[in-house]
Design an enzyme around this catalytic site. Structure first.
Site, short mmCIF file in Angstrom:
data_model
loop_
_atom_site.label_atom_id
_atom_site.label_comp_id
_atom_site.label_asym_id
_atom_site.label_seq_id
_atom_site.Cartn_x
_atom_site.Cartn_y
_atom_site.Cartn_z
N GLY A 352 0.52 29.14 -51.56
CA GLY A 352 1.92 28.51 -51.56
C GLY A 352 1.49 26.80 -50.71
O GLY A 352 0.75 27.32 -49.73
N PRO A 353 2.15 26.25 -50.59
CA PRO A 353 2.49 25.42 -49.64
C PRO A 353 3.02 25.67 -48.51
O PRO A 353 3.78 26.98 -48.61
CB PRO A 353 3.03 23.93 -50.21
CG PRO A 353 3.90 24.71 -51.87
CD PRO A 353 2.99 25.84 -51.62
N PRO A 354 2.19 24.57 -47.20
CA PRO A 354 3.19 25.47 -46.25
C PRO A 354 4.49 25.72 -45.99
O PRO A 354 5.21 24.75 -46.75
CB PRO A 354 2.50 24.00 -45.26
CG PRO A 354 1.35 23.55 -46.31
CD PRO A 354 1.97 23.62 -47.25
N GLY A 355 5.61 26.43 -45.25
CA GLY A 355 6.78 26.28 -45.20
C GLY A 355 7.19 27.04 -46.23
O GLY A 355 8.54 27.29 -46.76
N GLY A 357 6.86 30.00 -46.58
CA GLY A 357 7.32 31.62 -46.66
C GLY A 357 6.72 32.37 -46.47
O GLY A 357 6.69 34.27 -46.45
N LYS A 358 5.09 32.09 -46.79
CA LYS A 358 4.04 33.35 -46.49
C LYS A 358 4.22 33.96 -45.40
O LYS A 358 4.23 35.71 -45.98
CB LYS A 358 2.76 32.85 -46.82
CG LYS A 358 3.20 31.28 -47.87
CD LYS A 358 1.48 30.94 -48.70
CE LYS A 358 1.13 30.03 -47.24
NZ LYS A 358 1.98 29.36 -46.95
N THR A 359 4.50 33.91 -44.68
CA THR A 359 4.00 34.72 -42.93
C THR A 359 4.92 35.52 -43.14
O THR A 359 5.28 37.00 -42.57
CB THR A 359 4.02 33.34 -41.64
OG1 THR A 359 2.61 32.76 -42.27
CG2 THR A 359 3.93 34.77 -40.29
N SER A 676 -6.65 15.36 -62.98
CA SER A 676 -5.30 15.24 -63.90
C SER A 676 -4.33 14.57 -63.83
O SER A 676 -3.74 14.16 -64.77
CB SER A 676 -4.51 16.90 -62.81
OG SER A 676 -3.69 15.91 -61.60
N LYS A 719 3.38 21.06 -59.92
CA LYS A 719 3.94 19.84 -60.43
C LYS A 719 5.47 20.02 -61.56
O LYS A 719 5.85 18.71 -61.03
CB LYS A 719 3.15 19.48 -61.81
CG LYS A 719 1.04 19.88 -60.42
CD LYS A 719 0.01 19.55 -62.31
CE LYS A 719 -0.76 19.39 -60.56
NZ LYS A 719 -2.34 18.86 -62.24
#
Length: 790
Positions: A352-355, A357-359, A676, A719
């Protein structure tokens, strides 16, 4: 007899005036690294003055070690130019230094102008002698040294291998002499030898005596003297410096670690070698560090897993707002692990994109299971040794990041998060992604091999999680071992709740404030989300809230904070300045030649406004906006499609010969690429050429073919969220992406009208508005004249 002179030592050893370092009972050989204790005022002064001579000193042995202030008559004229590598100042004013021998040098003149004295020296080139005889003498010496090493058992393995593999008679002789000769006179005689051939012959005599003594006395090393010399004055041994206590501590740590039997045997063997080494020798430092690492990593200690899935779900909900699908998949994985009591399933990869909550999700999983947690950052790692460790033969060697993380975790069953796995690189030092294959493969990681530890380490109890921003950048072999869980960007309502429940309380505490000091209403947070941030995650929002807290803390510290302070919209503008982004798009009254597209990147989804302008000309095409090669090809494909449908669109089939086309994607400072945008470019082209405006609340995404088919694209969730955030009401997506619509959050699917299309005819049907009737337009105009009027 021919002679060869080595000139490389002369090149790196300048002649001239240098500080003098007289040595007691020590001879430093070239290419040798040695720790020394310096306590005499003159020697301490020499170390200080070496800063002016590029850390170079002239080190030579004293003829009589009992002389405290030696002069030229008390020194051997042949010594070694040494470079000071490290200086450790001790509390009693003395120093412990580490020096490296550079080359032999001869004392030419002595000057007593500075404390300790300065000397003028000239380098002594290394003469090899007869090449054949020297090579034969080297082979004989190496064979005898192999016998010595087998009998004495005190030669480090690295030194043994280097001495036997060396083809340099000068370096090999100094290396063997440093290991065999203990007394000053034999070492000095070897240093003063005129040629490498004579040095090898002399050393062979001493080595044969040592081998014979070891065989007679049962492997007990005896001090060596010149065969014709008389007994010398006995020198008292150096104090043990509490080395025995250190050996006892290390042995206790090894036994307390409860290592597997093969590992414990290796550790005790290394400890036995350490006990026979000089306390401050470089080899002892390496071995000591190795034993500390070997006893420091966990071998048996583990935590008991928490088996209450309801508690795990509660912890995930407390730490993270939303992300329902992601939490469900994690809980399913934890349920399988608990029921089977083994980690044979796929490794979860949070994409997913940064920020978003992955970590922090990794930390929450560890907290839910009751396990320890360690994070390993892989961004920018290009060396395989970063994963597997460096071999102990290298200076400053350490274990790899996996073993280091296990030591930090302190248990054999932690949760290890491999962060930014898509940022791995590779170069001539190896491919770290290949090393990770063994780490993540449950069939292999039960015997992970770290180059530094040199023993098998069991990683089968570790729960591995990985994170990435882009799936396409993950090495294919690693991707095959992982199951992807996509984390789309947050919706506006989710960001408001995250700020209210998590960000604001955390920043309040970080700024030293309490909840009674200020109030941030929901409408202010909503304005922050809309007007001050454009992101998929909440990092930018967190920074803006932190800025508000800092300014409030300053007002409180200066007694300027009013009671019942509230950050309303007007106060927000005063604190942070005017909004950086428009909250809603300005209605476009003239939509001819403009179409809305959606794109996604590491930062999440974004709305793209694609503009097309037609100009009288000769058929040239201009593309601007930092478009990548794939996007440029999509524009060419869109133009070819429009030309093939010119008669159906009411255009002159030769329109391209009389017109120049300019396609522009705003925000030209940001690079853009991907296929796209093909349908959106075609939609804007048809609008510009036919004069029909596009619908301002419709956005489209899809790859176009020459025959007008619409092909599937990726990043649907990002998107769709971007289209919803930008006020779109309808989103045109490829029909082939129907199976991926489940990735889109339910709230977004409910707010958007998602239309699935398979051809460009359907895109034009939903994307174009009815053409307005223009005053003065003649019904009899030809199609070629109509598009000029547009």
């Amino acid at each position: 007899m021919g002679f060869t002179v080595r000139v490389d030592d002369r090149d790196r050893c300048p002649s001239g005036k240098l500080p003098l370092l007289p040595l007691r009972d020590v001879v430093v050989f070239p290419h040798m690294t040695l720790p020394l204790f310096v306590g005499r005022p003159g020697s301490v002064s020499a170390i200080e003055r070496s800063k002016e001579t590029d850390r170079l000193l002239f080190a030579t042995a004293q003829r009589r070690p009992e002389v405290s202030d030696p002069t030229a008559d008390d020194l051997h004229t042949t010594g070694t130019l040494v470079r000071v590598l490290q200086v450790f100042r001790l509390p009693d004013g003395t120093m412990r230094i580490l020096v490296e021998g550079q080359c032999r040098a001869r004392l030419v003149a002595y000057h007593a102008t500075a404390p300790g004295g300065d000397v003028e020296v000239e380098p002594i080139p290394e003469a090899i002698g007869d090449a054949k005889e020297t090579a034969r003498a080297l082979q004989t010496l190496q064979a005898t040294f192999a016998q010595f090493a087998g009998l004495s058992r005190r030669v480090p393995e690295e030194i043994y291998s280097s001495a036997l593999e060396s083809r340099d008679p000068v370096a090999a002789a100094y290396l063997i002499a440093a290991q065999v000769l203990q007394k000053v006179n034999p070492r000095q005689e070897v240093l003063e030898a005129a040629t490498a051939e004579s040095r090898l012959t002399l050393l062979q005599r001493y080595l044969e005596l040592e081998v014979a003594a070891l065989r007679v006395e049962g492997a007990r090393t005896v001090p060596l003297e010149r065969p014709e010399s008389k007994p010398r004055r006995a020198v008292a041994p150096e104090p043990d410096n509490d080395g025995g206590a250190e050996i006892d501590e290390l042995e206790s740590a090894i036994r307390a670690a409860r290592m597997p039997v093969p590992v414990r045997n290796k550790a005790l063997q290394e400890l036995d070698r350490l006990a026979r080494m000089p306390l401050f020798s470089p080899e002892a430092t390496v071995t000591r560090s190795y034993l500390l690492w070997l006893s420091g990593v966990p071998w048996h200690r583990r935590t008991r897993d928490r088996r209450d899935l309801r508690a795990a779900e509660r912890i995930l909900n407390e730490h993270h707002h939303g992300l329902r699908r992601v939490k469900d998949r994690i809980l399913e994985h934890l349920a399988v692990v608990q029921l089977t009591r083994r980690l044979r399933g796929p490794v979860l990869c949070l994409v997913g994109p940064p920020g978003v909550g992955k970590t922090s999700l990794g930390r929450s999983v560890a907290s839910a299971l009751g396990r320890s947690f360690a994070r390993i950052s892989l961004g920018g790692v290009r060396d395989e040794a970063e994963i597997r460790g460096h071999r102990r033969t290298y200076i400053g060697a350490m274990p790899g990041r996996i073993v280091q993380a296990m030591r930090r975790a302190g248990t054999i069953n932690p949760v290890l998060l491999l962060d930014e796995v898509d940022k791995l690189g590779s170069d001539y030092r190896g491919d770290p992604a290949a090393a990770l294959l063994e780490v993540l493969d449950p069939e292999q990681n039960c015997a992970f091999s770290d180059h530094y530890l040199e023993v098998d380490y069991d990683l089968s109890n570790v729960l591995f999680l990985t994170t990435a921003n882009r799936m396409d950048d993950i090495p294919p072999a690693l991707l095959d071992r992982m199951e992807l869980i996509r984390l789309p960007g947050y919706l506006e309502t989710e960001k408001v709740e995250i700020a209210r429940q998590h960000l604001v309380p955390r920043q309040l505490e970080g700024a030293g404030l309490v909840a009674e000091d200020l109030e941030i209403p929901a409408e202010t947070i909503q304005r922050l989300v809309r007007g001050y941030t454009r992101e998929a995650g909440v990092r930018g929002l967190d920074r803006e809230i932190a800025a508000i807290m800092r300014k409030t803390a300053r007002a409180k510290a200066t007694d300027n904070l009013s009671e019942n302070y509230q950050v309303d919209l007007a106060e927000l503008d005063r604190l942070l300045g005017p909004a950086r982004y428009e909250e809603t798009q300005t209605p476009v009254t003239h939509r001819i030649g403009v179409a809305n597209g959606v794109a996604w990147s590491e930062g999440g989804g974004e709305l793209l406004s694609i503009e097309v302008s037609t100009l009288p000309g000769s058929g040239q095409l201009t593309l601007t906006g930092r478009l990548g090669e794939t996007m440029r090809e999509s524009a060419q494909t869109a133009i070819s499609f429009v030309r093939s449908r010119a008669h159906l669109l009411g255009l002159d089939p030769a329109f391209h010969r009389a017109l120049d086309l300019h396609i522009h994607v705003p925000e030209g400072g940001i690079p853009k690429n991907g296929p796209s945008a093909g349908v959106t470019i075609a939609l804007a082209l048809v609008s510009a050429l036919t004069g029909r405006p596009t619908r301002e609340t419709v956005a489209a995404s899809g790859e176009i073919t020459l025959h007008g088919r619409v092909l599937p694209v990726g990043g649907l969730a990002e998107k769709a969220i971007a289209a919803h955030r930008s006020g779109m009401r309808t989103l045109l997506l490829p029909e082939s992406n129907q199976r991926h619509l489940g990735e889109i959050p339910d709230d977004v699917r409910a707010a958007l009208e998602i239309v699935l299309v398979s051809t460009m005819d359907e895109v034009l049907k939903h994307g174009l508005a009815k053409a307005p009737r223009r005053r003065g337009a003649s019904k009899g105009k030809k199609p070629s004249e109509r598009y000029y009027a547009a």
